[in-house]
Structures are given as structure tokens and as C-alpha cells.
Motif scaffolding. Structure first.
Motif, PDB file in Angstrom:
ATOM      1  N   ASN A 271       0.856  -1.181   0.000  1.00 16.80           N
ATOM      2  CA  ASN A 271       0.000   0.000   0.000  1.00 16.80           C
ATOM      3  C   ASN A 271       0.892   1.231   0.000  1.00 16.80           C
ATOM      4  OD1 ASN A 271      -1.801   2.061   0.390  1.00 16.80           O
ATOM      5  ND2 ASN A 271      -2.554   1.354   2.368  1.00 16.80           N
ATOM      6  N   LEU A 272       0.825   2.001  -1.082  1.00 15.11           N
ATOM      7  CA  LEU A 272       1.610   3.230  -1.185  1.00 15.11           C
ATOM      8  C   LEU A 272       0.739   4.473  -1.115  1.00 15.11           C
ATOM      9  CD1 LEU A 272       4.160   2.246  -3.990  1.00 15.11           C
ATOM     10  CD2 LEU A 272       4.457   2.193  -1.504  1.00 15.11           C
ATOM     11  N   GLY A 273      -0.480   4.314  -0.638  1.00 15.86           N
ATOM     12  CA  GLY A 273      -1.377   5.454  -0.561  1.00 15.86           C
ATOM     13  C   GLY A 273      -2.060   5.723  -1.888  1.00 15.86           C
ATOM     14  N   LEU A 274      -1.262   6.063  -2.904  1.00 13.41           N
ATOM     15  CA  LEU A 274      -1.815   6.332  -4.229  1.00 13.41           C
ATOM     16  C   LEU A 274      -2.116   5.051  -4.997  1.00 13.41           C
ATOM     17  CD1 LEU A 274       0.405   9.325  -5.410  1.00 13.41           C
ATOM     18  CD2 LEU A 274      -1.963   9.408  -4.639  1.00 13.41           C
ATOM     19  N   THR A 275      -1.441   3.975  -4.658  1.00 10.59           N
ATOM     20  CA  THR A 275      -1.672   2.686  -5.309  1.00 10.59           C
ATOM     21  C   THR A 275      -1.696   1.596  -4.249  1.00 10.59           C
ATOM     22  OG1 THR A 275       0.696   2.316  -5.670  1.00 10.59           O
ATOM     23  CG2 THR A 275      -0.542   3.364  -7.452  1.00 10.59           C
ATOM     24  N   VAL A 276      -2.492   0.579  -4.510  1.00  8.58           N
ATOM     25  CA  VAL A 276      -2.563  -0.589  -3.639  1.00  8.58           C
ATOM     26  C   VAL A 276      -2.339  -1.809  -4.524  1.00  8.58           C
ATOM     27  CG1 VAL A 276      -3.942  -1.912  -2.021  1.00  8.58           C
ATOM     28  CG2 VAL A 276      -4.177   0.573  -2.100  1.00  8.58           C
ATOM     29  N   ARG A 277      -1.295  -2.587  -4.194  1.00 17.44           N
ATOM     30  CA  ARG A 277      -0.928  -3.736  -5.015  1.00 17.44           C
ATOM     31  C   ARG A 277      -1.174  -5.006  -4.211  1.00 17.44           C
ATOM     32  NH1 ARG A 277       3.503  -2.089  -8.150  1.00 17.44           N
ATOM     33  NH2 ARG A 277       3.517  -4.141  -9.144  1.00 17.44           N
ATOM     34  N   GLY A 278      -1.599  -6.034  -4.871  1.00 18.59           N
ATOM     35  CA  GLY A 278      -1.815  -7.319  -4.225  1.00 18.59           C
ATOM     36  C   GLY A 278      -2.133  -8.405  -5.243  1.00 18.59           C
TER      37      GLY A 278
ATOM     38  N   ARG B 116       9.952  -0.699   1.678  1.00 15.49           N
ATOM     39  CA  ARG B 116       9.830  -1.378   2.967  1.00 15.49           C
ATOM     40  C   ARG B 116       9.452  -0.432   4.096  1.00 15.49           C
ATOM     41  NH1 ARG B 116      14.951  -0.773   1.370  1.00 15.49           N
ATOM     42  NH2 ARG B 116      16.517   0.124   2.780  1.00 15.49           N
ATOM     43  N   ARG B 117       9.709   0.877   3.934  1.00 14.58           N
ATOM     44  CA  ARG B 117       9.366   1.841   4.985  1.00 14.58           C
ATOM     45  C   ARG B 117       7.953   2.417   4.819  1.00 14.58           C
ATOM     46  NH1 ARG B 117      14.616   3.740   3.345  1.00 14.58           N
ATOM     47  NH2 ARG B 117      16.247   3.196   4.850  1.00 14.58           N
ATOM     48  N   ALA B 118       7.280   2.064   3.743  1.00 18.22           N
ATOM     49  CA  ALA B 118       5.994   2.697   3.434  1.00 18.22           C
ATOM     50  C   ALA B 118       4.951   2.434   4.508  1.00 18.22           C
ATOM     51  CB  ALA B 118       5.489   2.219   2.073  1.00 18.22           C
ATOM     52  N   SER B 119       4.843   1.182   4.964  1.00 14.25           N
ATOM     53  CA  SER B 119       3.801   0.847   5.943  1.00 14.25           C
ATOM     54  C   SER B 119       3.959   1.647   7.223  1.00 14.25           C
ATOM     55  CB  SER B 119       3.833  -0.656   6.239  1.00 14.25           C
ATOM     56  OG  SER B 119       2.865  -1.002   7.198  1.00 14.25           O
ATOM     57  N   LYS B 120       5.190   1.765   7.713  1.00 13.28           N
ATOM     58  CA  LYS B 120       5.425   2.512   8.944  1.00 13.28           C
ATOM     59  C   LYS B 120       5.102   3.986   8.753  1.00 13.28           C
ATOM     60  CE  LYS B 120       8.934   3.470  12.483  1.00 13.28           C
ATOM     61  NZ  LYS B 120      10.330   3.217  12.910  1.00 13.28           N
TER      62      LYS B 120
ATOM     63  N   MET C 277       6.061  24.054  10.826  1.00 13.92           N
ATOM     64  CA  MET C 277       6.916  23.882   9.658  1.00 13.92           C
ATOM     65  C   MET C 277       7.877  22.716   9.875  1.00 13.92           C
ATOM     66  SD  MET C 277       6.011  25.822   7.242  1.00 13.92           S
ATOM     67  CE  MET C 277       7.436  25.525   6.194  1.00 13.92           C
ATOM     68  N   PHE C 278       8.313  22.536  11.122  1.00 15.20           N
ATOM     69  CA  PHE C 278       9.217  21.424  11.407  1.00 15.20           C
ATOM     70  C   PHE C 278       8.532  20.089  11.110  1.00 15.20           C
ATOM     71  CE2 PHE C 278      10.710  18.144  14.361  1.00 15.20           C
ATOM     72  CZ  PHE C 278      12.051  18.087  14.006  1.00 15.20           C
ATOM     73  N   THR C 279       7.278  19.921  11.582  1.00 12.55           N
ATOM     74  CA  THR C 279       6.542  18.683  11.332  1.00 12.55           C
ATOM     75  C   THR C 279       6.307  18.484   9.843  1.00 12.55           C
ATOM     76  OG1 THR C 279       5.429  18.806  13.472  1.00 12.55           O
ATOM     77  CG2 THR C 279       4.396  17.441  11.786  1.00 12.55           C
ATOM     78  N   LEU C 280       5.962  19.554   9.149  1.00 14.35           N
ATOM     79  CA  LEU C 280       5.714  19.481   7.715  1.00 14.35           C
ATOM     80  C   LEU C 280       6.963  19.020   6.968  1.00 14.35           C
ATOM     81  CD1 LEU C 280       3.624  20.062   5.472  1.00 14.35           C
ATOM     82  CD2 LEU C 280       4.549  22.379   5.354  1.00 14.35           C
ATOM     83  N   LEU C 281       8.101  19.611   7.286  1.00 12.31           N
ATOM     84  CA  LEU C 281       9.349  19.247   6.616  1.00 12.31           C
ATOM     85  C   LEU C 281       9.779  17.826   6.987  1.00 12.31           C
ATOM     86  CD1 LEU C 281      11.314  22.600   7.007  1.00 12.31           C
ATOM     87  CD2 LEU C 281      10.290  21.666   4.907  1.00 12.31           C
ATOM     88  N   LEU C 282       9.559  17.461   8.266  1.00 12.05           N
ATOM     89  CA  LEU C 282       9.925  16.114   8.696  1.00 12.05           C
ATOM     90  C   LEU C 282       9.078  15.069   7.974  1.00 12.05           C
ATOM     91  CD1 LEU C 282      11.698  14.447  10.610  1.00 12.05           C
ATOM     92  CD2 LEU C 282       9.889  14.654  12.340  1.00 12.05           C
TER      93      LEU C 282
ATOM     94  N   LEU D 144      10.314  14.737   4.446  1.00 11.82           N
ATOM     95  CA  LEU D 144      11.554  13.968   4.370  1.00 11.82           C
ATOM     96  C   LEU D 144      11.283  12.481   4.537  1.00 11.82           C
ATOM     97  CD1 LEU D 144      14.642  13.843   4.265  1.00 11.82           C
ATOM     98  CD2 LEU D 144      14.665  14.244   6.746  1.00 11.82           C
ATOM     99  N   ARG D 145      10.480  12.140   5.552  1.00 13.86           N
ATOM    100  CA  ARG D 145      10.167  10.720   5.783  1.00 13.86           C
ATOM    101  C   ARG D 145       9.401  10.136   4.609  1.00 13.86           C
ATOM    102  NH1 ARG D 145       8.147  11.347  12.086  1.00 13.86           N
ATOM    103  NH2 ARG D 145      10.204  11.233  13.060  1.00 13.86           N
ATOM    104  N   GLY D 146       8.473  10.917   4.067  1.00 14.58           N
ATOM    105  CA  GLY D 146       7.692  10.449   2.930  1.00 14.58           C
ATOM    106  C   GLY D 146       8.565  10.214   1.707  1.00 14.58           C
TER     107      GLY D 146
END
Length: 428
Positions: free
Chosen positions: A307-314, A363-367, A414-419, A422-424
Motif C-alpha cells: 500500500n503506497l497510498g496512491l496505489t494498492v498492489r496485491g 519497505r518503509r511505506a507501511s510505517k 513547519m518542522f513537522t511538515l518538513l519532517l 523527508l520521511r515520505g
């Protein structure tokens, strides 16, 4: 009883693809399905990416019972009184061959099983496998109603609730946070009305994903797919969130259908089918093995989803893994490895496939997507920002940057937005 080269448990897309590959390769194969017929217990949102099936059955789209080929993608972000929709329409999604299609799983899965049967597989419905048969430290068949049906290899494709895979030691009990549950309806809508409402022509179709207030801040979203003369739509919510909030998914589903961004799309349709389905979301562990002596696991039973949000594969992963497991059986026959129950070729093929590369890359997408504030804040912020940018009420207008800063102020730093950005970027 007759002995088979392979027994496949479950006649969904993974199992039927495996059976087709085996039969097409000359192996004797028994395909067992607990439902009244192949596909009778299958349920998904209804969109299939076609690459894996195209490799399995070249030219299949000329005869397969697909509904529409998706060439338009929509993402809709919602808040209670507004919605922001972004749409992409692309000829690239149709040429030189369609890259995805909407399907009705009961009909489509039955067709794939029929192709396996025509290739030589024996298909038995209404047959529950009670256990795996073991001898000399390996699986050598299955137990059905107290009788053992022997085979050189068993492929487990029984879906997300695979008790046989647990008994084979190929997966352990799973935690609720690793799964989501989907509630879905299919509703008939006259084809002419559907095509006019969504601006469709010919066999073209639309896929629309939703995120926003209707999930009440829980991890999840909504979907809508156009079929020939019907719509498939529903929501997906992380199970842990439902348990913690003590909310029923049926309540959220009804709220989704009533949302101002959704209800006009469903107007005049008549529901003909309702169902719910558990979905693996965290994917398999990097160190997980997918075979044991004489047995292999494929599809949802192995946790192959993304699940990548924009697409769901299975579904395409189900087809691909079923084919790879079947090919490992065929190669084991030729090399003599199957006499020892050695299916290690399946793991090796998996880890060099597009399926495994996708799971490793994301691999980090789910988290990342497990953060509830992504669903609580950002859809509302996006709608509010566009409202502010596009409203003119006779007062002096601020520059766009100042307007966006005012919208963010007090809602997200702004810190949360930038973080999150970055994580995304690292996860997606």
C-alpha cells in the motif's frame, strides 16, 4: 488415491495462476477450493495491474472478462464540507497495452481457474483441506476429510487467513497492526449514465482514491472503480485503529457513502453485492522464508501486498508469486530436487523478481503511512489552503506564500511538515 505432482490449495488468483503454470508445463496438478466455485470467496477493491498476468497468458486481455481499462486516476482529499480532487488522464496507461483494469473477482477468478482446467489441471470446489500430510520430515500431500491425497509439492494459496501456512512454519500469528479490513459494495448503474457521469468512452475506466475526514483520523482511505455497468467502492481501515477506537467499519462505510464528495458519484446506483476482506499491509519480513520441504506459500498467505497510498498492489503479486512457485516445482522435477521436497528455487526466484524488489524498495511505506496525523491534518489543510487561495470576498488579497503560512499556523508546524516530507520521500 491418485498421486499428483502438485496440489494447490485455494483457487484465487495466486492458486489458479500456479495451477495454470503447472498444467501448462506438463505437471499433474490438483487445485482445491473451499468455496462453492473458484472465485466465490474472492474479494478485493477490484483493480488488477496486468503486467504479471500478461507474462503468464500473452494476449489474455483479448478474451479475459475484465471490466474497464484504467486510463484516468483521481485522488480526492476531503474535509466535512469540501473536497480537493487531482486527476491524471493518460494515453500511456492504454498503449501499447493496458497497464491495469477493473475486474469483478468472482467472475474473473472463475475464468482464470477455467484456463487452468483447460490446460489440464483437476479442479475440485467445496473441498476443505484439514491439514498437511507429513512423512520423513517433509510435506507429501494434504488431508481432506480424513483421507490423504499425496503430491510431490503443495502450494498454499488459501489467502490472508492461512492456517496451513502457520502449521507449516512459514508464518507466525500476526498482530492486528499488520492488517487492515476493507468493506466494499458493488452497485449497478446503467452504462450510459456511468459513462456520462465519469466522462468515459469505450472501454476506458477510472480509479479514484479518497483520504480525509470520513476515516475519523484512523489509518485508511476510500476507493471507487468504474466497471462496465456498475461501480465498486469501499473503505480500508487499519484493524488496530478499529480495535482501539471500538468503532465498527460499517459505521465508517456508511459515513463515506454519505460524504458530499462521494454521494453524487453513487446517485441512482443499486447495490447488488456487499463484502468485507482482511488485507495484509506490513508485508513479509526480510528474513522470512516462503518454503519448507515439500511446501511453498504464495499470494496474500505470504503477505505479498503493498500500500503506497496512491496505489494498492496485491492481485498482481498473487499472480506473480503463484507462477514463480509453480516454476520452481517444474524445475525441481527436471533437476530431481523435488524428490527431496527441495523448493529453495522458489525463494531464490522470488528474491530476484520485481515483486521482491518492490517490497524492498518500499519497505518503509507501511510505517510511514501508519501515522494517524497524515489522515487527520493534511487532507483538511489541503482543502482549506485551496479555499483560501481561490476565495475573493472584496478584502485585500495576500500573496500565496503568506496565505499558505496562515493556513498552516496553529495546525501544523513547519518542522513537522518538513519532517513528514523527508520521511515520505524516503518511504515512498
Amino acid at each position: 488415491m491418485e498421486r499428483f505432482d502438485a496440489i494447490v490449495v485455494g483457487a484465487g488468483l495466486a492458486g489458479s495462476s500456479a495451477a495454470y503454470t503447472l498444467a501448462h508445463g506438463g505437471a499433474s496438478v490438483l487445485l482445491l477450493e473451499v468455496g462453492s466455485q473458484p472465485g466465490s470467496k474472492s474479494l478485493s477493491g477490484g483493480r488488477l495491474y496486468l503486467g504479471a498476468l500478461r507474462s503468464l497468458m500473452p494476449g489474455f486481455w483479448e478474451k479475459a472478462p475484465v471490466e474497464r481499462y484504467v486510463n484516468r486516476e483521481r485522488l480526492t482529499l476531503t474535509k466535512p464540507d469540501a473536497a480537493l480532487t487531482v486527476e491524471l488522464s493518460s494515453a500511456r496507461f492504454l498503449k501499447p497495452a493496458p497497464h491495469s483494469a477493473t475486474v469483478l473477482r468472482t467472475r474473473f477468478d472463475r475464468w482464470v481457474a477455467e484456463q487452468a482446467e483447460q490446460a489440464g489441471a483437476t479442479v475440485l470446489a467445496e473441498t476443505r483441506v484439514d491439514d498437511l500430510a507429513r512423512r520423513d520430515g517433509r510435506v507429501h500431500g494434504v488431508v481432506v476429510r480424513g483421507d490423504t491425497i499425496e503430491a510431490s509439492a503443495v502450494i498454499l494459496a488459501e489467502g490472508v487467513n492461512s492456517l496451513l501456512a502457520e502449521r507449516a512454519g512459514l508464518r507466525g500469528p500476526q498482530a492486528p497492526e499488520h492488517y487492515a479490513v476493507a468493506a466494499k459494495e458493488t452497485a449497478e448503474l446503467p452504462q450510459a449514465v456511468l459513462e456520462e457521469r465519469f466522462g468515459l468512452q469505450g472501454e476506458a475506466g477510472l480509479a479514484q482514491l479518497f483520504a480525509g475526514d470520513f476515516t475519523s483520523g484512523m489509518v485508511g482511505g476510500g476507493f471507487l472503480y468504474t466497471n462496465r455497468g456498475s461501480l465498486s467502492y469501499g473503505i480500508v481501515i487499519r484493524i488496530r485503529n478499529l480495535m482501539d477506537r471500538r468503532v465498527r467499519i460499517t459505521e465508517l462505510f456508511e459515513a463515506f457513502k454519505r460524504h458530499p464528495a462521494v454521494s453524487p458519484l453513487l446517485a441512482g446506483s443499486a447495490p447488488v453485492e456487499y463484502g468485507a476482506h482482511v488485507i495484509p499491509e506490513s508485508g513479509p519480513e526480510a528474513s522470512q522464508t516462503f518454503h519448507a520441504p515439500g511446501v511453498a506459500v504464495v499470494g496474500d498467505a505470504a503477505g505479498f501486498s503493498l500500500n503506497l497510498g496512491l496505489t494498492v498492489r496485491g492481485m498482481d503479486y498473487a499472480v506473480a508469486s503463484g507462477c514463480l512457485a509453480a516454476q520452481a516445482v517444474l524445475e525441481g522435477q527436471k533437476s530431481g530436487a523435488l524428490e527431496r521436497g527441495d523448493l529453495s528455487g522458489y525463494d531464490a526466484a522470488l528474491r530476484s523478481s520485481f515483486l521482491w524488489e518492490d517490497l524492498r524498495t518500499f519497505r518503509r511505506a507501511s510505517k510511514f503511512l501508519s501515522q494517524t496525523h497524515l489522515y487527520e491534518r493534511y487532507p483538511e489543510l489541503a482543502c482549506t489552503a485551496m479555499e483560501e487561495l481561490l476565495s475573493f470576498d472584496g478584502t485585500p488579497k495576500r500573496r500565496a506564500v503568506r496565505t499558505l503560512r496562515a493556513v498552516l499556523r496553529g495546525r501544523v508546524s513547519m518542522f513537522t511538515l518538513l519532517l513528514d516530507a523527508l520521511r515520505g520521500s524516503r518511504a515512498l
